[in-house]
Enzyme design. Structure first.
Site, PDB file in Angstrom:
ATOM      1  N   TYR A   1       0.805  -1.222   0.000  1.00 32.49           N
ATOM      2  CA  TYR A   1       0.000   0.000   0.000  1.00 32.49           C
ATOM      3  C   TYR A   1       0.839   1.274   0.000  1.00 32.49           C
ATOM      4  O   TYR A   1       0.293   2.365  -0.031  1.00 32.49           O
ATOM      5  CB  TYR A   1      -0.959  -0.003   1.202  1.00 32.49           C
ATOM      6  CG  TYR A   1      -2.206  -0.825   0.933  1.00 32.49           C
ATOM      7  CD1 TYR A   1      -2.128  -2.217   0.848  1.00 32.49           C
ATOM      8  CD2 TYR A   1      -3.441  -0.224   0.749  1.00 32.49           C
ATOM      9  CE1 TYR A   1      -3.258  -2.977   0.593  1.00 32.49           C
ATOM     10  CE2 TYR A   1      -4.585  -0.974   0.498  1.00 32.49           C
ATOM     11  CZ  TYR A   1      -4.482  -2.355   0.418  1.00 32.49           C
ATOM     12  OH  TYR A   1      -5.610  -3.100   0.158  1.00 32.49           O
TER      13      TYR A   1
ATOM     14  N   LYS B   1       3.472 -14.641   4.108  1.00 32.49           N
ATOM     15  CA  LYS B   1       3.782 -15.509   2.970  1.00 32.49           C
ATOM     16  C   LYS B   1       5.306 -15.558   2.916  1.00 32.49           C
ATOM     17  O   LYS B   1       5.934 -15.229   1.906  1.00 32.49           O
ATOM     18  CB  LYS B   1       3.159 -14.916   1.690  1.00 32.49           C
ATOM     19  CG  LYS B   1       3.252 -15.781   0.460  1.00 32.49           C
ATOM     20  CD  LYS B   1       2.261 -16.932   0.432  1.00 32.49           C
ATOM     21  CE  LYS B   1       2.556 -17.835  -0.751  1.00 32.49           C
ATOM     22  NZ  LYS B   1       1.696 -19.039  -0.800  1.00 32.49           N
TER      23      LYS B   1
ATOM     24  N   ASP C   1      -2.415 -18.364   2.370  1.00 33.83           N
ATOM     25  CA  ASP C   1      -3.285 -19.269   1.607  1.00 33.83           C
ATOM     26  C   ASP C   1      -3.947 -20.296   2.540  1.00 33.83           C
ATOM     27  O   ASP C   1      -5.143 -20.544   2.458  1.00 33.83           O
ATOM     28  CB  ASP C   1      -2.528 -19.953   0.448  1.00 33.83           C
ATOM     29  CG  ASP C   1      -1.148 -20.471   0.811  1.00 33.83           C
ATOM     30  OD1 ASP C   1      -0.668 -20.199   1.935  1.00 33.83           O
ATOM     31  OD2 ASP C   1      -0.533 -21.165  -0.020  1.00 33.83           O
TER      32      ASP C   1
ATOM     33  N   ASP D   1      -6.593  -7.009   3.845  1.00 31.49           N
ATOM     34  CA  ASP D   1      -7.693  -6.496   3.021  1.00 31.49           C
ATOM     35  C   ASP D   1      -8.514  -7.663   2.492  1.00 31.49           C
ATOM     36  O   ASP D   1      -9.742  -7.695   2.602  1.00 31.49           O
ATOM     37  CB  ASP D   1      -7.118  -5.668   1.866  1.00 31.49           C
ATOM     38  CG  ASP D   1      -8.199  -5.200   0.916  1.00 31.49           C
ATOM     39  OD1 ASP D   1      -9.265  -4.761   1.409  1.00 31.49           O
ATOM     40  OD2 ASP D   1      -7.996  -5.268  -0.317  1.00 31.49           O
TER      41      ASP D   1
ATOM     42  N   ASP E   1     -12.623  -9.294   3.708  1.00 28.86           N
ATOM     43  CA  ASP E   1     -13.841  -9.479   2.904  1.00 28.86           C
ATOM     44  C   ASP E   1     -14.352 -10.904   3.117  1.00 28.86           C
ATOM     45  O   ASP E   1     -15.551 -11.148   3.203  1.00 28.86           O
ATOM     46  CB  ASP E   1     -13.592  -9.213   1.412  1.00 28.86           C
ATOM     47  CG  ASP E   1     -13.954  -7.779   1.002  1.00 28.86           C
ATOM     48  OD1 ASP E   1     -13.804  -6.865   1.836  1.00 28.86           O
ATOM     49  OD2 ASP E   1     -14.394  -7.567  -0.155  1.00 28.86           O
TER      50      ASP E   1
HETATM   51  C1  IPM Z   1     -10.803  -1.516   2.405  1.00 27.51           C
HETATM   52  C2  IPM Z   1     -10.757  -1.117   0.950  1.00 27.51           C
HETATM   53  C3  IPM Z   1      -9.548  -0.224   0.712  1.00 27.51           C
HETATM   54  C4  IPM Z   1      -8.303  -1.046   1.028  1.00 27.51           C
HETATM   55  C5  IPM Z   1      -9.439   0.374  -0.712  1.00 27.51           C
HETATM   56  C6  IPM Z   1     -10.713   1.004  -1.167  1.00 27.51           C
HETATM   57  C7  IPM Z   1      -8.311   1.350  -0.776  1.00 27.51           C
HETATM   58  O1  IPM Z   1     -10.770  -2.225   0.119  1.00 27.51           O
HETATM   59  O2  IPM Z   1     -10.862  -0.625   3.267  1.00 27.51           O
HETATM   60  O3  IPM Z   1     -10.800  -2.719   2.693  1.00 27.51           O
HETATM   61  O4  IPM Z   1      -7.813  -1.790   0.166  1.00 27.51           O
HETATM   62  O5  IPM Z   1      -7.825  -0.930   2.155  1.00 27.51           O
HETATM   63 MN    MN Z   2     -11.152  -4.097   1.187  1.00 25.03          MN
END
Ligand code: IPM
Ligand code: MN
Ligand code: NAD
Length: 376
Positions: free
Chosen positions: A135, A209, A242, A266, A270
């Site tokens: 990042y 990793k 992984d 990140d 999700d």
């Molecule tokens: C999150 C988002 C951000 C990230 C993006 C939009 C920059 O996906 O907050 O998880 O990757 O951190």
């Molecule tokens: Mn995200």
């Protein structure tokens, strides 16, 4: 009195932020906590009409606030990255919010896609490093940016693969560097161990990793081990990213505190959002324990459902609870979380989690439930 900067942003951002503020106001009234909301227009509209993502002045103003409450940024009319980097990442970096705290918690009555798993099986924290790794924005597309980077790429290729990238313009190469610093790794890993102690949790899982990205993540691992040595009562383990992805699905109950480099975090969160019932339920805190922190949902601006009253406001509301805790208002935080839990249990939900309520109906119900709970 807490002074909160509000950046509703794009897509569903403004819709869910309105509900978050509604609930926070209700908590404030119940417990005698005052908020001063300072609104900022940053996002796609502002960018398209002014060419500005964030202004230097606004950064100064934000630094005088106690926290930032953000919806989401990102808009199909704007090239990917402009708003995400120019606003969200800019704020995380500017305020050195080096912890991204993302609780993964399954609320009673919410369905997880994991067969046979109940709330007692899904209740852990992901502590995501938030200022380093891939990042940092170091990299280039060689054709676009010319000789200096081309020379770097040539050298990297020669060193690593014994390949000559010779003719300029014949090959288009892009590269992006991931950075792990000892200090950067240490502060977030230490936070993870402190969090485990504070929450009475007994295991910290380190993600990396280190078998492939040997340079960056061997340092990460080394720092993990040295910090772990200071916390005797806590069990530790290293996992490859992984494999940990599998274990999130097969044995979520194993996890208590998971500490991970930025990009893996990140992706993992999700996945974490899904196992807690959906992306509309997952909150996130970008924390600098000594500075200005920022609270937002894990999800994005969801342009596909924006403006329709379909967005689930729970992630944003729970981000408000994380904010309250960081502001030193643990009772209010707990009240918000209990109100959310009760509302969900009673079945007041948006369509993404099988309900029929609109965004604002869920916000109203949570605020109402909170007032009810506060009376006892
Ligand atoms: C999150 C988002 C951000 C990230 C993006 C939009 C920059 O996906 O907050 O998880 O990757 O951190
Ligand atoms: Mn995200
Ligand atoms: P997204 O999280 O916006 O959407 C993914 C899916 O989840 C979509 O189907 C969406 O409808 C659904 N969803 C998201 N939030 C929801 C909610 N509250 N209730 C119900 N359903 C919800 O991810 P994306 O589509 O990859 O990204 C859209 C935009 O958001 C992009 O511009 C991206 O860069 C940006 N983004 C911003 C942030 C942020 O500001 N923190 C985070 C992630 C993505």
């Amino acid at each position: 009195m807490h002074r909160i900067a509000v950046i509703p942003g794009d897509g569903v951002g403004p819709e869910v932020v309105a509900e978050g503020i509604k609930v926070l106001e209700a908590a404030g009234e119940a417990l005698n906590i005052g908020f001063e909301w300072r609104r900022y227009p940053f996002g796609a509209e502002h960018y398209l009409s002014t060419g500005e993502t964030l202004s230097e002045e606004s950064l100064k103003e934000l630094s005088a606030c106690d926290a930032i409450y953000l919806g989401a940024v990102g808009d199909p009319r704007v090239k990917p990255g402009v708003l995400e980097q120019g606003i969200l990442l800019k704020l995380r970096f500017h305020f050195d919010q080096y912890i991204n705290l993302r609780p993964v918690r399954l609320y009673p009555g919410i369905e997880t896609p994991l067969k046979g798993k109940k709330p007692e099986h899904v209740n852990f924290y992901v502590v995501r490093e938030n200022t380093e790794d891939f990042y940092v924005g170091a990299g280039a597309r060689v054709r676009e940016s010319g000789r200096v980077e081309l020379e770097v790429v040539r050298r990297l290729y020669r060193l690593r693969f014994g390949v000559e990238v010779e003719k300029e313009g014949s090959e288009e190469v892009a590269f992006q560097l991931g950075v792990v610093s000892r200090e950067g790794a240490e502060r977030v890993i230490r936070y993870a161990f402190e969090l485990a102690e504070r929450e009475g949790m007994s295991r910290v899982t380190g993600v990396d990793k280190a078998n492939v990205l040997t340079h960056a993540y061997s340092l990460w691992r080394e720092v993990f081990d040295s910090v772990a040595g200071e916390y005797e009562g806590i069990e530790t383990e290293h996992t490859y990213v992984d494999a940990v992805t599998m274990y999130f699905l097969t044995k979520p109950e194993h996890f208590q505190v998971v500490v991970t480099p930025n990009m893996f975090g990140d992706i993992l969160t999700d996945l974490g959002a899904q196992i807690q019932g959906g992306i509309g339920l997952a909150p996130s805190g970008n924390i600098n324990p000594e500075g200005v922190s920022m609270f937002e949902p894990v999800h994005g601006s969801a342009p596909d459902i924006a403006g329709k009253g379909l967005a689930n406001p729970v992630a944003q509301i729970l981000a408000g609870a994380l904010m309250l805790r960081e502001l030193g208002e643990p009772r209010a935080a707990e009240l918000v979380e209990r109100a959310v839990a009760e509302t969900l249990r009673e079945g007041v939900r948006t369509p993404d989690i099988g309900g029929r309520a609109s965004t604002s109906q869920v916000g109203d119900a949570v605020a109402e439930k909170l007032r009810e709970l506060a009376e006892y």
